[in-house]
Design a protein around this motif. Structure first.
Motif, PDB file in Angstrom:
ATOM      1  N   GLY A  74      25.112  41.914  35.969  1.00 54.32           N
ATOM      2  CA  GLY A  74      25.674  42.957  36.820  1.00 54.32           C
ATOM      3  C   GLY A  74      26.376  44.042  36.031  1.00 54.32           C
ATOM      4  O   GLY A  74      26.283  44.100  34.798  1.00 54.32           O
ATOM      5  N   HIS A  75      27.083  44.897  36.758  1.00 55.56           N
ATOM      6  CA  HIS A  75      27.816  46.018  36.179  1.00 55.56           C
ATOM      7  C   HIS A  75      29.292  45.944  36.564  1.00 55.56           C
ATOM      8  O   HIS A  75      29.629  45.438  37.641  1.00 55.56           O
ATOM      9  N   PRO A  76      30.171  46.487  35.722  1.00 59.24           N
ATOM     10  CA  PRO A  76      31.592  46.483  36.053  1.00 59.24           C
ATOM     11  C   PRO A  76      32.013  47.597  36.993  1.00 59.24           C
ATOM     12  O   PRO A  76      33.122  47.576  37.515  1.00 59.24           O
ATOM     13  N   LYS A  77      31.149  48.607  37.212  1.00 58.71           N
ATOM     14  CA  LYS A  77      31.477  49.743  38.058  1.00 58.71           C
ATOM     15  C   LYS A  77      30.368  49.988  39.078  1.00 58.71           C
ATOM     16  O   LYS A  77      29.188  49.785  38.788  1.00 58.71           O
ATOM     17  N   ALA A  78      30.761  50.478  40.250  1.00 55.25           N
ATOM     18  CA  ALA A  78      29.802  50.688  41.333  1.00 55.25           C
ATOM     19  C   ALA A  78      28.706  51.670  40.956  1.00 55.25           C
ATOM     20  O   ALA A  78      27.511  51.400  41.147  1.00 55.25           O
ATOM     21  N   ALA A  79      29.082  52.843  40.433  1.00 56.55           N
ATOM     22  CA  ALA A  79      28.095  53.886  40.152  1.00 56.55           C
ATOM     23  C   ALA A  79      27.057  53.454  39.127  1.00 56.55           C
ATOM     24  O   ALA A  79      25.925  53.957  39.130  1.00 56.55           O
ATOM     25  N   SER A  80      27.413  52.502  38.265  1.00 56.18           N
ATOM     26  CA  SER A  80      26.465  52.040  37.237  1.00 56.18           C
ATOM     27  C   SER A  80      25.239  51.384  37.857  1.00 56.18           C
ATOM     28  O   SER A  80      24.153  51.397  37.267  1.00 56.18           O
ATOM     29  N   TYR A  81      25.397  50.805  39.040  1.00 59.18           N
ATOM     30  CA  TYR A  81      24.259  50.176  39.716  1.00 59.18           C
ATOM     31  C   TYR A  81      23.211  51.205  40.130  1.00 59.18           C
ATOM     32  O   TYR A  81      22.046  50.870  40.313  1.00 59.18           O
ATOM     33  N   GLN A  82      23.630  52.450  40.281  1.00 60.98           N
ATOM     34  CA  GLN A  82      22.713  53.496  40.722  1.00 60.98           C
ATOM     35  C   GLN A  82      22.144  54.296  39.562  1.00 60.98           C
ATOM     36  O   GLN A  82      21.423  55.258  39.769  1.00 60.98           O
ATOM     37  N   ASP A  83      22.478  53.888  38.348  1.00 58.91           N
ATOM     38  CA  ASP A  83      22.079  54.663  37.183  1.00 58.91           C
ATOM     39  C   ASP A  83      21.648  53.743  36.034  1.00 58.91           C
ATOM     40  O   ASP A  83      21.972  53.992  34.880  1.00 58.91           O
ATOM     41  N   ASP A  84      20.918  52.662  36.380  1.00 54.05           N
ATOM     42  CA  ASP A  84      20.542  51.693  35.347  1.00 54.05           C
ATOM     43  C   ASP A  84      19.034  51.513  35.206  1.00 54.05           C
ATOM     44  O   ASP A  84      18.557  50.514  34.686  1.00 54.05           O
ATOM     45  N   GLY A  85      18.277  52.494  35.694  1.00 53.38           N
ATOM     46  CA  GLY A  85      16.827  52.419  35.535  1.00 53.38           C
ATOM     47  C   GLY A  85      16.117  51.552  36.543  1.00 53.38           C
ATOM     48  O   GLY A  85      14.947  51.203  36.352  1.00 53.38           O
ATOM     49  N   GLY A  86      16.791  51.202  37.629  1.00 56.34           N
ATOM     50  CA  GLY A  86      16.130  50.448  38.694  1.00 56.34           C
ATOM     51  C   GLY A  86      15.995  48.968  38.426  1.00 56.34           C
ATOM     52  O   GLY A  86      14.940  48.382  38.678  1.00 56.34           O
ATOM     53  N   THR A  87      17.056  48.328  37.947  1.00 58.04           N
ATOM     54  CA  THR A  87      17.003  46.876  37.739  1.00 58.04           C
ATOM     55  C   THR A  87      17.189  46.115  39.046  1.00 58.04           C
ATOM     56  O   THR A  87      16.762  44.977  39.158  1.00 58.04           O
ATOM     57  N   TYR A  88      17.888  46.725  40.016  1.00 53.75           N
ATOM     58  CA  TYR A  88      18.211  46.091  41.298  1.00 53.75           C
ATOM     59  C   TYR A  88      19.115  44.875  41.117  1.00 53.75           C
ATOM     60  O   TYR A  88      19.072  43.936  41.922  1.00 53.75           O
ATOM     61  N   PHE A  89      19.973  44.862  40.105  1.00 54.34           N
ATOM     62  CA  PHE A  89      20.863  43.729  39.871  1.00 54.34           C
ATOM     63  C   PHE A  89      21.577  43.306  41.153  1.00 54.34           C
ATOM     64  O   PHE A  89      22.328  44.072  41.757  1.00 54.34           O
ATOM     65  N   GLY A  90      21.339  42.071  41.586  1.00 52.22           N
ATOM     66  CA  GLY A  90      22.085  41.459  42.672  1.00 52.22           C
ATOM     67  C   GLY A  90      21.855  41.996  44.058  1.00 52.22           C
ATOM     68  O   GLY A  90      22.472  41.531  45.023  1.00 52.22           O
ATOM     69  N   ALA A  91      20.975  42.987  44.218  1.00 54.25           N
ATOM     70  CA  ALA A  91      20.877  43.724  45.478  1.00 54.25           C
ATOM     71  C   ALA A  91      20.046  43.009  46.538  1.00 54.25           C
ATOM     72  O   ALA A  91      19.138  42.230  46.240  1.00 54.25           O
ATOM     73  N   VAL A  92      20.361  43.337  47.784  1.00 53.43           N
ATOM     74  CA  VAL A  92      19.436  43.071  48.882  1.00 53.43           C
ATOM     75  C   VAL A  92      18.459  44.231  48.920  1.00 53.43           C
ATOM     76  O   VAL A  92      18.869  45.389  49.051  1.00 53.43           O
ATOM     77  N   VAL A  93      17.179  43.948  48.753  1.00 58.49           N
ATOM     78  CA  VAL A  93      16.175  45.002  48.720  1.00 58.49           C
ATOM     79  C   VAL A  93      15.388  45.010  50.028  1.00 58.49           C
ATOM     80  O   VAL A  93      15.102  43.972  50.607  1.00 58.49           O
ATOM     81  N   GLY A  94      15.023  46.221  50.482  1.00 61.27           N
ATOM     82  CA  GLY A  94      14.311  46.368  51.732  1.00 61.27           C
ATOM     83  C   GLY A  94      14.095  47.847  52.058  1.00 61.27           C
ATOM     84  O   GLY A  94      14.500  48.703  51.290  1.00 61.27           O
ATOM     85  N   ARG A  95      13.440  48.253  53.166  1.00 65.49           N
ATOM     86  CA  ARG A  95      13.045  47.290  54.174  1.00 65.49           C
ATOM     87  C   ARG A  95      12.050  46.250  53.651  1.00 65.49           C
ATOM     88  O   ARG A  95      12.008  45.146  54.176  1.00 65.49           O
TER      89      ARG A  95
END
Length: 365
Positions: A74-95
Protein backbone atom coordinates in the motif's frame (compact mmCIF):
# COMPACT_ATOMS: atom_id res chain seq x y z
CA UNK A 1 -20.97 3.40 30.53
CA UNK A 2 -18.31 6.04 31.29
CA UNK A 3 -15.72 3.95 29.39
CA UNK A 4 -18.02 3.63 26.36
CA UNK A 5 -18.54 7.40 26.30
CA UNK A 6 -14.79 7.94 26.53
CA UNK A 7 -14.12 5.58 23.62
CA UNK A 8 -16.69 7.36 21.48
CA UNK A 9 -15.05 10.69 22.29
CA UNK A 10 -11.73 9.30 21.08
CA UNK A 11 -13.31 8.16 17.82
CA UNK A 12 -13.34 4.51 18.93
CA UNK A 13 -16.54 2.58 18.50
CA UNK A 14 -16.87 -0.68 20.41
CA UNK A 15 -18.58 -2.96 17.90
CA UNK A 16 -18.81 -6.35 19.50
CA UNK A 17 -16.72 -9.06 21.08
CA UNK A 18 -14.26 -9.50 18.23
CA UNK A 19 -13.22 -6.13 16.87
CA UNK A 20 -12.85 -2.48 17.78
CA UNK A 21 -13.23 0.22 15.13
CA UNK A 22 -11.47 3.59 15.08
CA UNK A 23 -11.77 6.38 12.55
CA UNK A 24 -9.33 9.12 11.53
CA UNK A 25 -8.38 11.41 8.65
CA UNK A 26 -6.19 10.02 5.84
CA UNK A 27 -5.58 13.30 4.03
CA UNK A 28 -7.16 14.19 0.72
CA UNK A 29 -7.58 12.68 -2.73
CA UNK A 30 -6.19 14.43 -5.81
CA UNK A 31 -9.53 16.22 -6.28
CA UNK A 32 -9.21 17.71 -2.79
CA UNK A 33 -11.92 15.58 -1.20
CA UNK A 34 -11.18 14.23 2.28
CA UNK A 35 -10.30 10.57 2.72
CA UNK A 36 -10.98 8.72 5.97
CA UNK A 37 -9.22 5.70 7.40
CA UNK A 38 -10.86 3.07 9.60
CA UNK A 39 -8.89 0.64 11.75
CA UNK A 40 -10.40 -2.73 12.71
CA UNK A 41 -8.57 -4.41 15.55
CA UNK A 42 -8.83 -7.82 17.17
CA UNK A 43 -6.22 -9.59 19.31
CA UNK A 44 -5.14 -11.57 16.23
CA UNK A 45 -5.22 -8.96 13.44
CA UNK A 46 -5.34 -5.26 12.62
CA UNK A 47 -6.85 -4.04 9.34
CA UNK A 48 -6.84 -0.49 7.97
CA UNK A 49 -9.43 0.58 5.38
CA UNK A 50 -9.76 3.87 3.50
CA UNK A 51 -12.75 5.46 1.80
CA UNK A 52 -10.80 6.03 -1.45
CA UNK A 53 -11.69 2.91 -3.40
CA UNK A 54 -13.01 1.16 -0.25
CA UNK A 55 -9.43 -0.09 -0.01
CA UNK A 56 -7.51 -2.29 2.34
CA UNK A 57 -4.61 0.02 3.24
CA UNK A 58 -2.77 -2.31 5.64
CA UNK A 59 -3.10 -5.67 7.39
CA UNK A 60 -0.92 -6.32 10.43
CA UNK A 61 -0.62 -10.05 11.11
CA UNK A 62 1.63 -12.02 13.51
CA UNK A 63 4.39 -14.41 12.44
CA UNK A 64 5.15 -17.73 14.13
CA UNK A 65 6.87 -15.82 16.97
CA UNK A 66 3.99 -13.42 17.46
CA UNK A 67 5.70 -10.48 15.77
CA UNK A 68 3.28 -8.31 13.80
CA UNK A 69 4.03 -6.93 10.34
CA UNK A 70 1.98 -5.31 7.58
CA UNK A 71 1.42 -7.99 4.91
CA UNK A 72 -0.59 -5.88 2.42
CA UNK A 73 1.11 -3.61 -0.13
CA UNK A 74 0.00 0.00 0.00
CA UNK A 75 0.80 3.70 0.23
CA UNK A 76 1.19 6.02 3.23
CA UNK A 77 -0.81 8.84 1.58
CA UNK A 78 -4.20 8.92 -0.14
CA UNK A 79 -3.13 10.75 -3.31
CA UNK A 80 -0.35 8.23 -3.94
CA UNK A 81 -2.98 5.59 -4.73
CA UNK A 82 -4.08 7.70 -7.69
CA UNK A 83 -0.60 8.24 -9.04
CA UNK A 84 1.12 4.84 -8.95
CA UNK A 85 0.67 3.57 -12.50
CA UNK A 86 -2.53 1.64 -11.90
CA UNK A 87 -1.52 -1.02 -9.38
CA UNK A 88 -4.99 -0.94 -7.73
CA UNK A 89 -3.38 -1.67 -4.34
CA UNK A 90 -6.09 -2.90 -1.96
CA UNK A 91 -8.97 -1.46 -3.99
CA UNK A 92 -12.47 -2.63 -4.68
CA UNK A 93 -12.54 -2.64 -8.48
CA UNK A 94 -15.67 -2.30 -10.59
CA UNK A 95 -18.20 -2.06 -12.00
CA UNK A 96 -16.48 -4.93 -13.73
CA UNK A 97 -13.31 -6.28 -12.14
CA UNK A 98 -10.82 -7.75 -14.61
CA UNK A 99 -11.17 -7.38 -18.40
CA UNK A 100 -13.92 -6.89 -20.96
CA UNK A 101 -12.80 -7.50 -24.54
CA UNK A 102 -12.65 -4.35 -26.68
CA UNK A 103 -14.67 -2.54 -24.03
CA UNK A 104 -18.03 -3.75 -25.27
CA UNK A 105 -20.81 -6.17 -24.41
CA UNK A 106 -24.44 -6.76 -25.38
CA UNK A 107 -27.51 -6.98 -23.13
CA UNK A 108 -30.94 -7.76 -24.58
CA UNK A 109 -29.77 -6.89 -28.10
CA UNK A 110 -28.22 -3.53 -27.15
CA UNK A 111 -24.43 -3.10 -27.33
CA UNK A 112 -22.75 -1.00 -24.68
CA UNK A 113 -19.30 0.55 -24.91
CA UNK A 114 -17.12 1.13 -21.84
CA UNK A 115 -13.70 2.83 -21.63
CA UNK A 116 -10.62 1.21 -23.15
CA UNK A 117 -7.67 1.47 -20.78
CA UNK A 118 -5.51 -1.66 -21.21
CA UNK A 119 -4.15 -2.91 -24.55
CA UNK A 120 -7.40 -2.14 -26.35
CA UNK A 121 -9.51 -3.72 -23.60
CA UNK A 122 -11.42 -2.41 -20.61
CA UNK A 123 -9.80 -3.24 -17.26
CA UNK A 124 -11.27 -2.92 -13.75
CA UNK A 125 -14.12 -0.62 -14.70
CA UNK A 126 -12.25 1.68 -17.08
CA UNK A 127 -10.54 5.04 -16.75
CA UNK A 128 -12.50 6.14 -13.68
CA UNK A 129 -13.44 2.92 -11.94
CA UNK A 130 -14.67 2.31 -8.42
CA UNK A 131 -11.06 2.29 -7.17
CA UNK A 132 -10.90 6.03 -7.88
CA UNK A 133 -14.11 6.98 -6.06
CA UNK A 134 -14.67 8.21 -2.52
CA UNK A 135 -17.10 5.73 -0.94
CA UNK A 136 -19.36 6.70 1.94
CA UNK A 137 -18.73 4.67 5.08
CA UNK A 138 -20.41 3.81 8.36
CA UNK A 139 -19.46 1.63 11.29
CA UNK A 140 -21.29 -1.68 11.68
CA UNK A 141 -20.86 -4.50 14.17
CA UNK A 142 -17.17 -5.54 14.04
CA UNK A 143 -16.45 -3.53 10.91
CA UNK A 144 -17.29 -0.94 8.29
CA UNK A 145 -19.82 -0.80 5.45
CA UNK A 146 -18.84 1.18 2.35
CA UNK A 147 -21.47 2.39 -0.13
CA UNK A 148 -21.17 3.81 -3.64
CA UNK A 149 -23.93 4.91 -6.01
CA UNK A 150 -22.87 4.68 -9.64
CA UNK A 151 -25.34 6.59 -11.86
CA UNK A 152 -26.93 5.31 -15.04
CA UNK A 153 -24.39 5.62 -17.87
CA UNK A 154 -21.38 5.85 -15.54
CA UNK A 155 -18.35 4.84 -17.66
CA UNK A 156 -20.88 3.59 -20.22
CA UNK A 157 -22.53 1.02 -17.93
CA UNK A 158 -26.33 0.96 -17.89
CA UNK A 159 -28.46 1.42 -14.80
CA UNK A 160 -27.98 3.21 -11.51
CA UNK A 161 -26.00 0.74 -9.44
CA UNK A 162 -25.97 0.92 -5.65
CA UNK A 163 -23.04 -1.10 -4.29
CA UNK A 164 -22.21 -2.04 -0.71
CA UNK A 165 -18.95 -3.59 0.50
CA UNK A 166 -18.81 -4.61 4.15
CA UNK A 167 -15.60 -5.56 5.94
CA UNK A 168 -15.88 -7.30 9.31
CA UNK A 169 -13.13 -8.68 11.51
CA UNK A 170 -13.57 -11.77 13.68
CA UNK A 171 -10.35 -12.94 15.30
CA UNK A 172 -7.98 -13.75 12.44
CA UNK A 173 -10.74 -13.69 9.79
CA UNK A 174 -11.37 -10.64 7.59
CA UNK A 175 -14.75 -11.11 5.91
CA UNK A 176 -15.75 -9.10 2.83
CA UNK A 177 -19.38 -9.09 1.68
CA UNK A 178 -20.34 -7.46 -1.61
CA UNK A 179 -23.89 -6.59 -2.61
CA UNK A 180 -25.51 -4.44 -5.29
CA UNK A 181 -28.80 -3.57 -6.97
CA UNK A 182 -29.51 -1.87 -10.30
CA UNK A 183 -32.27 0.09 -12.02
CA UNK A 184 -31.50 -1.40 -15.47
CA UNK A 185 -29.94 -4.66 -16.65
CA UNK A 186 -26.18 -4.37 -16.27
CA UNK A 187 -23.06 -6.44 -15.68
CA UNK A 188 -21.13 -6.50 -12.42
CA UNK A 189 -18.03 -8.23 -11.10
CA UNK A 190 -16.71 -6.73 -7.86
CA UNK A 191 -13.51 -7.92 -6.20
CA UNK A 192 -10.74 -6.76 -3.91
CA UNK A 193 -7.34 -6.16 -5.50
CA UNK A 194 -5.05 -6.47 -2.48
CA UNK A 195 -1.45 -7.55 -2.94
CA UNK A 196 0.01 -9.69 -0.17
CA UNK A 197 3.55 -10.42 0.94
CA UNK A 198 3.40 -12.66 3.99
CA UNK A 199 7.01 -11.82 4.85
CA UNK A 200 5.89 -8.20 5.22
CA UNK A 201 5.26 -5.53 2.59
CA UNK A 202 8.50 -4.40 0.99
CA UNK A 203 10.42 -7.49 2.09
CA UNK A 204 11.53 -8.81 -1.30
CA UNK A 205 9.60 -11.07 -3.65
CA UNK A 206 6.91 -13.65 -2.94
CA UNK A 207 8.57 -16.33 -5.09
CA UNK A 208 9.36 -18.57 -2.10
CA UNK A 209 5.76 -18.49 -0.85
CA UNK A 210 3.98 -21.82 -1.30
CA UNK A 211 0.49 -21.75 -2.78
CA UNK A 212 -2.28 -24.29 -3.19
CA UNK A 213 -5.29 -23.47 -5.39
CA UNK A 214 -8.48 -25.53 -5.29
CA UNK A 215 -8.98 -25.69 -9.05
CA UNK A 216 -8.83 -28.48 -11.64
CA UNK A 217 -9.20 -26.06 -14.57
CA UNK A 218 -8.24 -22.51 -15.55
CA UNK A 219 -9.05 -19.98 -18.28
CA UNK A 220 -6.11 -19.45 -20.69
CA UNK A 221 -5.81 -16.05 -22.38
CA UNK A 222 -4.85 -14.58 -25.72
CA UNK A 223 -2.06 -12.04 -26.27
CA UNK A 224 -4.08 -9.20 -24.75
CA UNK A 225 -5.06 -11.29 -21.70
CA UNK A 226 -8.66 -11.97 -22.77
CA UNK A 227 -9.89 -15.54 -22.07
CA UNK A 228 -10.00 -17.76 -25.13
CA UNK A 229 -13.15 -19.45 -23.84
CA UNK A 230 -11.42 -22.78 -23.25
CA UNK A 231 -11.32 -24.42 -19.82
CA UNK A 232 -8.34 -26.81 -19.96
CA UNK A 233 -7.25 -28.99 -17.08
CA UNK A 234 -4.33 -27.78 -14.99
CA UNK A 235 -2.89 -31.30 -14.75
CA UNK A 236 0.57 -31.56 -16.27
CA UNK A 237 1.02 -27.77 -16.54
CA UNK A 238 2.68 -25.05 -14.44
CA UNK A 239 -0.89 -24.08 -13.44
CA UNK A 240 -1.39 -27.21 -11.35
CA UNK A 241 -1.47 -25.96 -7.77
CA UNK A 242 -3.76 -28.66 -6.44
CA UNK A 243 -0.86 -29.53 -4.18
CA UNK A 244 1.40 -26.79 -2.76
CA UNK A 245 4.19 -25.40 -4.94
CA UNK A 246 6.48 -22.41 -4.48
CA UNK A 247 5.23 -19.51 -6.59
CA UNK A 248 8.64 -19.18 -8.22
CA UNK A 249 9.12 -22.89 -8.87
CA UNK A 250 7.70 -22.86 -12.41
CA UNK A 251 7.03 -19.18 -13.09
CA UNK A 252 9.86 -18.99 -15.66
CA UNK A 253 8.95 -22.28 -17.35
CA UNK A 254 8.72 -22.38 -21.13
CA UNK A 255 4.98 -22.02 -21.35
CA UNK A 256 3.05 -19.78 -23.74
CA UNK A 257 0.59 -18.66 -21.09
CA UNK A 258 3.34 -17.63 -18.66
CA UNK A 259 5.14 -15.80 -21.45
CA UNK A 260 2.01 -13.86 -22.44
CA UNK A 261 1.34 -12.69 -18.87
CA UNK A 262 4.94 -12.33 -17.72
CA UNK A 263 4.16 -14.86 -14.99
CA UNK A 264 0.85 -15.83 -13.41
CA UNK A 265 -2.10 -13.55 -14.18
CA UNK A 266 -4.85 -16.06 -14.77
CA UNK A 267 -8.32 -16.98 -13.60
CA UNK A 268 -8.68 -20.38 -11.94
CA UNK A 269 -11.99 -22.25 -12.10
CA UNK A 270 -12.66 -23.13 -8.49
CA UNK A 271 -13.85 -26.58 -7.53
CA UNK A 272 -17.13 -26.90 -5.69
CA UNK A 273 -20.44 -25.15 -6.15
CA UNK A 274 -20.37 -21.39 -6.72
CA UNK A 275 -22.53 -19.69 -4.12
CA UNK A 276 -21.15 -21.84 -1.32
CA UNK A 277 -18.28 -20.64 0.84
CA UNK A 278 -15.33 -22.95 0.17
CA UNK A 279 -11.55 -22.79 0.16
CA UNK A 280 -10.08 -21.14 -2.93
CA UNK A 281 -6.40 -20.98 -2.01
CA UNK A 282 -3.89 -21.40 0.81
CA UNK A 283 -0.57 -19.52 0.78
CA UNK A 284 2.28 -19.97 3.27
CA UNK A 285 5.51 -18.04 3.75
CA UNK A 286 8.08 -20.56 5.07
CA UNK A 287 10.27 -17.81 6.53
CA UNK A 288 7.70 -16.07 8.74
CA UNK A 289 5.30 -18.98 9.16
CA UNK A 290 2.34 -16.81 8.19
CA UNK A 291 -0.46 -18.51 6.25
CA UNK A 292 -3.27 -16.89 4.28
CA UNK A 293 -6.38 -18.96 3.56
CA UNK A 294 -8.91 -17.54 1.10
CA UNK A 295 -12.50 -18.75 1.07
CA UNK A 296 -15.16 -17.49 -1.32
CA UNK A 297 -18.60 -18.02 -2.82
CA UNK A 298 -17.30 -16.89 -6.23
CA UNK A 299 -16.74 -19.31 -9.16
CA UNK A 300 -13.19 -18.14 -9.85
CA UNK A 301 -10.05 -16.53 -8.48
CA UNK A 302 -7.45 -14.49 -10.36
CA UNK A 303 -3.93 -15.43 -9.25
CA UNK A 304 -1.58 -12.56 -10.10
CA UNK A 305 2.09 -12.38 -9.17
CA UNK A 306 2.83 -8.66 -9.43
CA UNK A 307 4.48 -9.04 -12.83
CA UNK A 308 3.94 -5.38 -13.75
CA UNK A 309 5.38 -3.83 -10.60
CA UNK A 310 8.60 -2.12 -11.64
CA UNK A 311 11.63 -2.46 -9.38
CA UNK A 312 12.12 0.54 -7.13
CA UNK A 313 9.44 2.80 -8.63
CA UNK A 314 7.03 2.59 -5.70
CA UNK A 315 7.86 3.30 -2.06
CA UNK A 316 5.41 1.44 0.13
CA UNK A 317 3.66 2.09 3.41
CA UNK A 318 6.71 1.26 5.50
CA UNK A 319 9.14 3.30 3.40
CA UNK A 320 10.62 0.36 1.52
CA UNK A 321 10.94 0.15 -2.27
CA UNK A 322 8.72 -2.46 -3.89
CA UNK A 323 10.17 -4.92 -6.39
CA UNK A 324 8.72 -6.86 -9.30
CA UNK A 325 6.77 -9.81 -7.93
CA UNK A 326 6.87 -8.25 -4.50
CA UNK A 327 3.24 -9.20 -3.88
CA UNK A 328 0.59 -11.65 -5.05
CA UNK A 329 -3.15 -11.15 -5.57
CA UNK A 330 -5.99 -13.59 -5.14
CA UNK A 331 -8.94 -11.73 -6.66
CA UNK A 332 -12.10 -13.74 -6.04
CA UNK A 333 -14.41 -13.15 -8.99
CA UNK A 334 -16.54 -14.25 -11.88
CA UNK A 335 -14.44 -14.99 -14.94
CA UNK A 336 -12.86 -12.22 -17.02
CA UNK A 337 -14.89 -11.14 -20.07
CA UNK A 338 -17.89 -13.20 -18.96
CA UNK A 339 -20.36 -10.85 -20.71
CA UNK A 340 -18.88 -12.00 -24.04
CA UNK A 341 -18.73 -15.72 -23.16
CA UNK A 342 -22.24 -17.17 -22.76
CA UNK A 343 -20.78 -20.46 -21.45
CA UNK A 344 -19.14 -18.68 -18.48
CA UNK A 345 -21.09 -18.06 -15.25
CA UNK A 346 -23.27 -15.03 -15.86
CA UNK A 347 -22.44 -11.57 -14.49
CA UNK A 348 -25.79 -10.09 -15.58
CA UNK A 349 -27.75 -8.26 -12.90
CA UNK A 350 -31.34 -7.21 -13.51
CA UNK A 351 -33.66 -4.88 -11.61
CA UNK A 352 -35.26 -6.67 -8.67
CA UNK A 353 -32.24 -8.94 -8.22
CA UNK A 354 -29.51 -8.53 -5.61
CA UNK A 355 -25.89 -9.27 -6.39
CA UNK A 356 -24.20 -10.84 -3.37
CA UNK A 357 -20.85 -12.55 -2.87
CA UNK A 358 -18.64 -13.30 0.13
CA UNK A 359 -14.87 -13.71 0.53
CA UNK A 360 -12.93 -14.41 3.72
CA UNK A 361 -9.20 -13.78 4.19
CA UNK A 362 -7.85 -15.73 7.19
CA UNK A 363 -4.35 -15.06 8.55
CA UNK A 364 -2.86 -17.72 10.78
CA UNK A 365 0.60 -18.81 11.90
Amino acid sequence: MKMAVALLALGMIGTGMNAEVTKASFGTAKNGKPVEIYTLKSPELQVKLITLGARIQAIDAPDRNGKFADVALGHPKAASYQDDGGTYFGAVVGRYGNRIAKGQFTIDGHTYHVPINNNGQSLHGGLDGFDNRIWSAKEVADGVEFTLVSPDGDQGYPGTLTAHVTYTLHGHDLKIEYSATTTKPTVINLTNHSYFNLAGEGNGTILNHKIQINADHYTPVDKVLIPTGDLPAVAGTPFDFRTPHAIGERIEAKNEQLTIAGGYDHNFVLNGAAGTLRTAAIVTDPTSGRTLTVKTTEPGVQFYTGNFIKDGEITGTGGKKYVRRGGFCLETQHYPDSPNHPAFPSTLLRPGQTYHTTTVFSFTK
